[in-house]
Design a protein around this motif. Structure first.
Motif, PDB file in Angstrom:
ATOM      1  N   LEU A  37      13.296  19.975 -19.884  1.00 40.46           N
ATOM      2  CA  LEU A  37      13.206  19.801 -18.438  1.00 40.46           C
ATOM      3  C   LEU A  37      11.991  18.962 -18.056  1.00 40.46           C
ATOM      4  N   ALA A  38      10.920  19.058 -18.835  1.00 37.83           N
ATOM      5  CA  ALA A  38       9.766  18.176 -18.598  1.00 37.83           C
ATOM      6  C   ALA A  38      10.159  16.728 -18.830  1.00 37.83           C
ATOM      7  N   LEU A  39      10.959  16.456 -19.851  1.00 37.99           N
ATOM      8  CA  LEU A  39      11.445  15.092 -20.084  1.00 37.99           C
ATOM      9  C   LEU A  39      12.286  14.606 -18.903  1.00 37.99           C
ATOM     10  N   TYR A  40      13.103  15.503 -18.371  1.00 39.52           N
ATOM     11  CA  TYR A  40      13.924  15.162 -17.214  1.00 39.52           C
ATOM     12  C   TYR A  40      13.047  14.784 -16.011  1.00 39.52           C
ATOM     13  N   VAL A  41      12.052  15.622 -15.735  1.00 40.90           N
ATOM     14  CA  VAL A  41      11.151  15.341 -14.612  1.00 40.90           C
ATOM     15  C   VAL A  41      10.348  14.071 -14.876  1.00 40.90           C
ATOM     16  N   MET A  42       9.903  13.881 -16.122  1.00 40.06           N
ATOM     17  CA  MET A  42       9.146  12.673 -16.457  1.00 40.06           C
ATOM     18  C   MET A  42       9.984  11.422 -16.265  1.00 40.06           C
ATOM     19  N   SER A  43      11.261  11.483 -16.626  1.00 42.76           N
ATOM     20  CA  SER A  43      12.132  10.318 -16.446  1.00 42.76           C
ATOM     21  C   SER A  43      12.226   9.943 -14.975  1.00 42.76           C
ATOM     22  N   LEU A  44      12.378  10.964 -14.116  1.00 43.80           N
ATOM     23  CA  LEU A  44      12.461  10.705 -12.682  1.00 43.80           C
ATOM     24  C   LEU A  44      11.144  10.191 -12.125  1.00 43.80           C
ATOM     25  N   THR A  45      10.062  10.866 -12.488  1.00 45.79           N
ATOM     26  CA  THR A  45       8.766  10.519 -11.897  1.00 45.79           C
ATOM     27  C   THR A  45       8.138   9.286 -12.529  1.00 45.79           C
ATOM     28  N   LEU A  46       8.594   8.866 -13.698  1.00 44.10           N
ATOM     29  CA  LEU A  46       8.174   7.572 -14.228  1.00 44.10           C
ATOM     30  C   LEU A  46       8.884   6.449 -13.499  1.00 44.10           C
ATOM     31  N   ALA A  47      10.176   6.666 -13.220  1.00 37.14           N
ATOM     32  CA  ALA A  47      10.957   5.629 -12.561  1.00 37.14           C
ATOM     33  C   ALA A  47      10.552   5.445 -11.100  1.00 37.14           C
ATOM     34  N   MET A  48      10.263   6.548 -10.397  1.00 37.99           N
ATOM     35  CA  MET A  48       9.987   6.447  -8.966  1.00 37.99           C
ATOM     36  C   MET A  48       8.746   5.627  -8.629  1.00 37.99           C
ATOM     37  N   PRO A  49       7.600   5.830  -9.311  1.00 39.07           N
ATOM     38  CA  PRO A  49       6.448   4.991  -8.965  1.00 39.07           C
ATOM     39  C   PRO A  49       6.652   3.529  -9.318  1.00 39.07           C
ATOM     40  N   ILE A  50       7.358   3.270 -10.424  1.00 37.29           N
ATOM     41  CA  ILE A  50       7.666   1.877 -10.759  1.00 37.29           C
ATOM     42  C   ILE A  50       8.533   1.263  -9.673  1.00 37.29           C
ATOM     43  N   GLY A  51       9.576   1.999  -9.272  1.00 40.77           N
ATOM     44  CA  GLY A  51      10.438   1.514  -8.203  1.00 40.77           C
ATOM     45  C   GLY A  51       9.688   1.335  -6.893  1.00 40.77           C
ATOM     46  N   SER A  52       8.765   2.253  -6.601  1.00 42.90           N
ATOM     47  CA  SER A  52       7.997   2.158  -5.361  1.00 42.90           C
ATOM     48  C   SER A  52       7.099   0.927  -5.350  1.00 42.90           C
ATOM     49  N   LEU A  53       6.456   0.647  -6.488  1.00 34.74           N
ATOM     50  CA  LEU A  53       5.604  -0.544  -6.567  1.00 34.74           C
ATOM     51  C   LEU A  53       6.422  -1.819  -6.390  1.00 34.74           C
ATOM     52  N   VAL A  54       7.542  -1.892  -7.108  1.00 34.99           N
ATOM     53  CA  VAL A  54       8.366  -3.109  -7.066  1.00 34.99           C
ATOM     54  C   VAL A  54       8.989  -3.292  -5.687  1.00 34.99           C
ATOM     55  N   GLN A  55       9.605  -2.231  -5.151  1.00 35.60           N
ATOM     56  CA  GLN A  55      10.262  -2.373  -3.859  1.00 35.60           C
ATOM     57  C   GLN A  55       9.250  -2.553  -2.727  1.00 35.60           C
ATOM     58  N   GLY A  56       8.088  -1.900  -2.846  1.00 38.86           N
ATOM     59  CA  GLY A  56       7.051  -2.108  -1.846  1.00 38.86           C
ATOM     60  C   GLY A  56       6.587  -3.549  -1.802  1.00 38.86           C
ATOM     61  N   ALA A  57       6.423  -4.162  -2.974  1.00 44.45           N
ATOM     62  CA  ALA A  57       6.020  -5.568  -3.029  1.00 44.45           C
ATOM     63  C   ALA A  57       7.128  -6.476  -2.514  1.00 44.45           C
ATOM     64  N   LEU A  58       8.384  -6.160  -2.846  1.00 50.64           N
ATOM     65  CA  LEU A  58       9.509  -6.998  -2.397  1.00 50.64           C
ATOM     66  C   LEU A  58       9.671  -6.961  -0.884  1.00 50.64           C
ATOM     67  N   ILE A  59       9.347  -5.838  -0.263  1.00 47.47           N
ATOM     68  CA  ILE A  59       9.459  -5.739   1.195  1.00 47.47           C
ATOM     69  C   ILE A  59       8.581  -6.783   1.873  1.00 47.47           C
ATOM     70  N   TRP A 112       0.825  -1.208   0.000  1.00 49.00           N
ATOM     71  CA  TRP A 112       0.000   0.000   0.000  1.00 49.00           C
ATOM     72  C   TRP A 112       0.859   1.258   0.000  1.00 49.00           C
ATOM     73  N   LEU A 113       1.991   1.201   0.711  1.00 50.90           N
ATOM     74  CA  LEU A 113       2.913   2.331   0.669  1.00 50.90           C
ATOM     75  C   LEU A 113       3.401   2.579  -0.759  1.00 50.90           C
ATOM     76  N   GLY A 114       3.779   1.483  -1.434  1.00 48.79           N
ATOM     77  CA  GLY A 114       4.247   1.600  -2.805  1.00 48.79           C
ATOM     78  C   GLY A 114       3.171   2.133  -3.732  1.00 48.79           C
ATOM     79  N   PHE A 115       1.924   1.669  -3.547  1.00 48.87           N
ATOM     80  CA  PHE A 115       0.826   2.115  -4.409  1.00 48.87           C
ATOM     81  C   PHE A 115       0.531   3.599  -4.187  1.00 48.87           C
ATOM     82  N   THR A 116       0.587   4.046  -2.924  1.00 47.58           N
ATOM     83  CA  THR A 116       0.349   5.458  -2.638  1.00 47.58           C
ATOM     84  C   THR A 116       1.403   6.333  -3.299  1.00 47.58           C
ATOM     85  N   ALA A 117       2.671   5.925  -3.193  1.00 44.40           N
ATOM     86  CA  ALA A 117       3.746   6.675  -3.846  1.00 44.40           C
ATOM     87  C   ALA A 117       3.563   6.669  -5.363  1.00 44.40           C
ATOM     88  N   PHE A 118       3.107   5.549  -5.887  1.00 44.78           N
ATOM     89  CA  PHE A 118       2.863   5.431  -7.324  1.00 44.78           C
ATOM     90  C   PHE A 118       1.820   6.443  -7.780  1.00 44.78           C
TER      91      PHE A 118
END
Length: 461
Positions: free
Chosen positions: A375-397, A74-80
């Motif tokens: 700069l929008a591409l830069y922010v999109m790259s970061l914010t696309l990666a973070m929710p994916i990482g949050s979902l995966v790492q949240g599930a792995l925890i 749920w933490l990962g989904f909220t961050a996503f």
């Protein structure tokens, strides 16, 4: 009339970066030189207040979600859900930043975010304890942020002379991380003494510091080419991607920031799991632990802003990536609270070094006509990666535990560094100095017919 698509823009001529010995200008710049510029000092202070409130809420949201659900997933989904709007709205954000007055965009956006966050406070104060309602409201706030974030990134260069850009970007990143230190520490105290609703209230009020700062600053008007009809957001973003392909230093920055968001971005939201399940400490200690990331950034800021101004950007990002990856491994392996806190301090220093170097590389190499969209591409790259990482790492925890999850992310991050550093020449190009005088406006835009064809194909017309 049909037109054949134009070829991709020709690469801007780049000259080799000056060696540190030649950087006489950089040597004369003190670590805090940008504060002598009134506009920068006003907006830096206003943003520090607003970001402190935001980070105070960033502590409260995962705390509340974990208390209500007890689930890392749920933490990962909220961050996503908090980050997804920044990805989906990224193309629009870039177009808005390049088409409209950035100061006005930021003022309207800050006002809307303040009102929406006030709604979150009122909802919680009224006794509503629904994870679904919480996620809907924080997602709405993120939608507004997603539209304005590129305007803020593009607004920073107008606050200082070009020679102070590296210094300003580093200090701006330090401000963000200073808030990351003050906000969580204050958030832990507020949650422990007054409850989460006050964290939401303080954040709602803090947005209006940005509005006040924008009223006080005076920035030069940017001359933009006349708009050609209604905005074609996706076609304009496609133009930006074609342009970025010609700038290998920017390509390097996008690759690194994606890895940073995917593997390191979820760390902050996972600190609550370490505090409660690994170290078994109270709310106040949790706030201090979360603040360590920001404190590490603050302590390292004079180094990156002063000494770092005289170094090659490729070397700086290499040093910072190794330090950050090693810190992630140390956080995962830390057996006790004190060791974990020390590792988070190092991670904060590494994060600041990476983010300020990447942002500076883009700001220095991008042409003004494309600044908002790139700069929008830069922010999109970061914010696309973070929710994916949050979902995966949240599930792995929930499967292997928080320590193995974070340590594994650190090992993978170091692997990404070795590939980019030793298997490609991308880091070398972070020090390129493009000659924008040789890049004509026509080379940076798609043929009108091609733009319409791309947009029409997406719209299904």
């Amino acid at each position: 009339m049909d037109h054949a698509p134009e070829p991709a823009p020709a690469p801007a001529r780049a000259t080799p970066a000056a060696s540190p010995d030649d950087a006489s200008t950089a040597e004369r710049i003190s670590a805090f030189a940008s504060f002598r510029e009134r506009n920068f000092a006003v907006m830096w202070t206003a943003s520090l207040v607003s970001q402190t409130g935001q980070w105070l809420q960033n502590v409260a949201v995962p705390f509340v979600v974990f208390q209500l659900t007890g689930s890392g997933a749920w933490l990962g989904f909220t961050a996503f859900m908090m980050l997804l709007p920044m990805v989906l709205l990224g193309p629009m954000a870039g177009s808005v930043a390049d088409r409209f007055d950035r100061r006005r965009v930021l003022a309207i956006g800050a006002g809307l975010q303040g009102l929406l966050t006030a709604g979150l406070w009122l909802t919680w104060a009224a006794g509503v304890r629904s994870v679904g309602v919480l996620i809907v409201l924080v997602t709405a706030v993120s939608c507004v942020a997603g539209i304005t974030v590129a305007s803020w990134q593009a607004f920073v260069p107008s606050l200082v002379p070009r020679r102070l850009l590296l210094n300003a970007v580093t200090l701006n990143s330090a401000q963000f991380n200073a808030a990351r230190a003050f906000g969580p520490a204050l958030g832990g105290l507020v949650i422990a003494t007054a409850g989460p609703s006050w964290a939401f209230f303080v954040n709602a009020v803090s947005f209006f510091a940005i509005v006040g700062g924008l009223v006080l600053v005076k920035v030069p008007r940017i001359e933009r080419p006349p708009s050609q009809g209604r905005p074609r957001v996706l076609a304009e973003m496609w133009t930006a991607m074609r342009y970025v392909r010609t700038q290998r230093g920017i390509v390097a920055s996008l690759a690194v920031v994606f890895a940073l968001g995917l593997l390191g971005g979820p760390l902050f939201n996972l600190v609550v799991v370490f505090a409660q399940e690994v170290y078994d400490v109270g709310d106040g200690a949790y706030g201090v632990l979360a603040a360590c990331i920001g404190i590490g950034s603050i302590l390292s800021a004079p180094v990156w802003a002063g000494w770092g101004s005289r170094q090659r950007r490729g070397s700086m990002v290499s040093l910072a990536m190794v330090g950050y990856g090693a810190a992630l491994v140390a956080v995962g392996a830390a057996p006790v609270y004190a060791v974990g806190a020390a590792a988070l301090l190092v991670s904060g220093a590494g994060y600041l070094g990476i983010s300020s170097t990447l942002n500076t590389t883009i700001q220095m190499q991008v042409t003004e006509l494309m600044r908002g969209r790139v700069l929008a591409l830069y922010v999109m790259s970061l914010t696309l990666a973070m929710p994916i990482g949050s979902l995966v790492q949240g599930a792995l925890i929930d499967v292997i535990g928080p320590q193995w999850t974070v340590a594994g992310a650190g090992v993978l991050f170091l692997g990404v560094f070795f590939v980019l550093r030793f298997a490609t020449d991308l880091f070398v190009h972070m020090d390129d100095v493009p000659d924008h005088d040789r890049v004509h406006e026509g080379e940076l835009q798609l043929d009108v017919a091609e733009s319409e064809a791309v947009e029409a194909a997406v719209e299904g017309r």
